[in-house]
Design an enzyme around this catalytic site. Structure first.
Site, PDB file in Angstrom:
ATOM      1  N   HIS A   1      -9.334   0.873  -1.626  1.00 21.31           N
ATOM      2  CA  HIS A   1      -9.367   1.473  -0.296  1.00 21.31           C
ATOM      3  C   HIS A   1     -10.813   1.358   0.207  1.00 21.31           C
ATOM      4  CE1 HIS A   1      -5.553   3.080  -1.452  1.00 21.31           C
ATOM      5  NE2 HIS A   1      -5.472   3.992  -0.503  1.00 21.31           N
TER       6      HIS A   1
ATOM      7  N   HIS B   1       1.507   4.816  -2.429  1.00 24.62           N
ATOM      8  CA  HIS B   1       1.197   5.678  -3.576  1.00 24.62           C
ATOM      9  C   HIS B   1       2.488   6.350  -4.013  1.00 24.62           C
ATOM     10  CE1 HIS B   1      -3.146   5.307  -2.683  1.00 24.62           C
ATOM     11  NE2 HIS B   1      -2.732   5.255  -1.421  1.00 24.62           N
TER      12      HIS B   1
ATOM     13  N   GLU C   1     -11.486   3.096   5.694  1.00 23.30           N
ATOM     14  CA  GLU C   1     -10.487   3.958   6.342  1.00 23.30           C
ATOM     15  C   GLU C   1     -11.271   5.044   7.073  1.00 23.30           C
ATOM     16  OE1 GLU C   1      -8.243   6.402   3.670  1.00 23.30           O
ATOM     17  OE2 GLU C   1      -6.768   6.999   5.185  1.00 23.30           O
TER      18      GLU C   1
ATOM     19  N   HIS D   1       0.863  -1.186   0.000  1.00 25.23           N
ATOM     20  CA  HIS D   1       0.000   0.000   0.000  1.00 25.23           C
ATOM     21  C   HIS D   1       0.896   1.232   0.000  1.00 25.23           C
ATOM     22  CE1 HIS D   1      -3.829   2.070   1.801  1.00 25.23           C
ATOM     23  NE2 HIS D   1      -3.123   2.916   1.059  1.00 25.23           N
TER      24      HIS D   1
ATOM     25  N   ASP E   1       1.704   3.953   2.835  1.00 23.37           N
ATOM     26  CA  ASP E   1       0.695   4.833   2.221  1.00 23.37           C
ATOM     27  C   ASP E   1       1.359   5.970   1.427  1.00 23.37           C
ATOM     28  OD1 ASP E   1      -1.878   5.494   1.546  1.00 23.37           O
ATOM     29  OD2 ASP E   1      -2.512   6.143   3.529  1.00 23.37           O
ATOM     30  N   ASP E   2       1.564   7.133   2.061  1.00 26.92           N
ATOM     31  CA  ASP E   2       2.222   8.293   1.418  1.00 26.92           C
ATOM     32  C   ASP E   2       3.385   8.727   2.307  1.00 26.92           C
ATOM     33  OD1 ASP E   2       0.281   8.984  -0.875  1.00 26.92           O
ATOM     34  OD2 ASP E   2      -1.044   8.831   0.864  1.00 26.92           O
TER      35      ASP E   2
HETATM   36 ZN   LIG Z   1      -3.700   4.857   0.398  1.00 22.93          ZN
END
Ligand SMILES: [Zn+2]
Length: 330
Positions: free
Chosen positions: A189, A11, A192, A9, A270-271
């Site tokens: 996703h 990006h 969340e 996961h 994630d980021d």
């Molecule tokens: Zn994400």
């Protein structure tokens, strides 16, 4: 040596560090409204989802050419490798680039240049997952899938990201059906900030094989039982959850309870440029703050390879799993 793990996961646009943002801005003569990297790093301390998304999309303006996407992916792979990532399944958001006049081919070919040599350079195997922006229309997602057709040999699957609430999975039923027909793997996703029912919908309507985030499943006992029974992997991102206020503090994260419930959890970043850390940083954080012991950490690493889309290369999966079992914690 860090614990070997897969990152599922991530990006790629969320790996843009301030230094690279400035370097690319200079190369492409794009003006950034920040005096220097310190001031930009200050802006990375956003306070909510919207201020994060504003900065995230603003900075994408510096990504123009194949070489930019290559440099972005290369910088991520170097950092990931240093934190024990052995395999990365990398999300990208073509709609965010196409809307700025950057073609699908520029994005995919640029990322691919870095991915193609990643194994030799960093010892990291890779796959690409193309995400649809869920706050854009279903029609736009369909056009994006169409634009990706010449590049499908480089894309393993499709995903669904961006602002979740108000954009339930069912909106993308047709495009996911079409993606499945093209032999693409499916993730999304869900759960969340959106309700547990979005997770059910992602499974039943979109046919996803893995749920990204999914932490709100804990509000629905029957859903937890189902996810355990069907061995559906969840790609959790603990540091992201804290920054975007999905949990109040890392100490409140449901990860230990989720593992106790028998869920197939993985830990991801994630980021990472925006959320305070890469995959290994997330492992370190859950180890120190949530008190996960060595066998729990090993389980998370094992899960990451079990949940990977490595069906085309089971030998590789077995090799990675053997690395996890042989790992000695320092
Ligand atoms: Zn994400």
């Amino acid at each position: 040596m860090p614990l070997p793990k897969a990152e599922l996961h991530l990006h790629i646009e969320g790996t843009l560090e301030p230094e690279l943002a400035f370097a690319l801005a200079a190369r492409n003569e794009v003006a950034l409204p920040y005096a220097d990297t310190d001031e930009l790093r200050e802006a990375y301390r956003f306070e909510d989802l919207q201020s994060f998304l504003n900065l995230y999309y603003e900075l994408m303006a510096v990504l123009r050419t194949e070489r930019d996407f290559e440099d972005l992916a290369d910088a991520y792979l170097a950092r990931a490798a240093a934190q024990g990532v052995r395999h990365a399944e990398i999300f990208f958001d073509p709609q965010a680039h196409i809307a700025r006049g950057v073609a699908m081919g520029t994005v995919v070919e640029g990322l691919w240049r870095a991915l193609a040599r990643s194994e030799d350079t960093y010892g990291v195997s890779t796959q690409l997952i193309m995400c649809f922006l869920r706050d854009e229309s279903a029609e736009s997602a369909r056009e994006t899938l169409e634009a990706a057709k010449p590049y499908l040999d480089r894309i393993v699957g499709v995903g669904l990201d961006s602002a979740e609430v108000g954009h339930p999975p069912a909106k993308f039923r047709e495009v996911y059906q079409a993606a499945a027909g093209l032999g693409l793997r499916r993730v999304a996703h869900a759960g969340e900030e959106g309700p547990p029912s979005y997770i059910v919908e992602a499974l039943d309507v979109l046919g996803v094989e893995r749920v990204d985030h999914g932490l709100r499943c804990m509000e629905d006992e029957a859903l937890v039982e189902r996810l355990v029974r069907e061995r559906v992997p969840l790609t959790l991102c603990p540091l992201s959850n804290v920054r975007l206020r999905a949990v109040d503090a890392l100490a409140d994260h449901p990860l230990p309870a989720m593992l106790d419930a028998g869920l197939l959890c993985t830990v991801n970043s994630d980021d990472p440029a925006y959320f305070g850390g890469y995959a290994g940083d997330n492992f370190d954080a859950v180890r120190s703050t949530l008190g996960l012991g060595e066998e729990r950490l090993r389980e998370l690493a094992r899960n990451s390879f079990l949940a990977s889309f490595l069906e085309h290369d089971e030998e590789r999966r077995a090799r990675y799993l053997a690395e996890v079992e042989a790992y000695e914690f320092g």
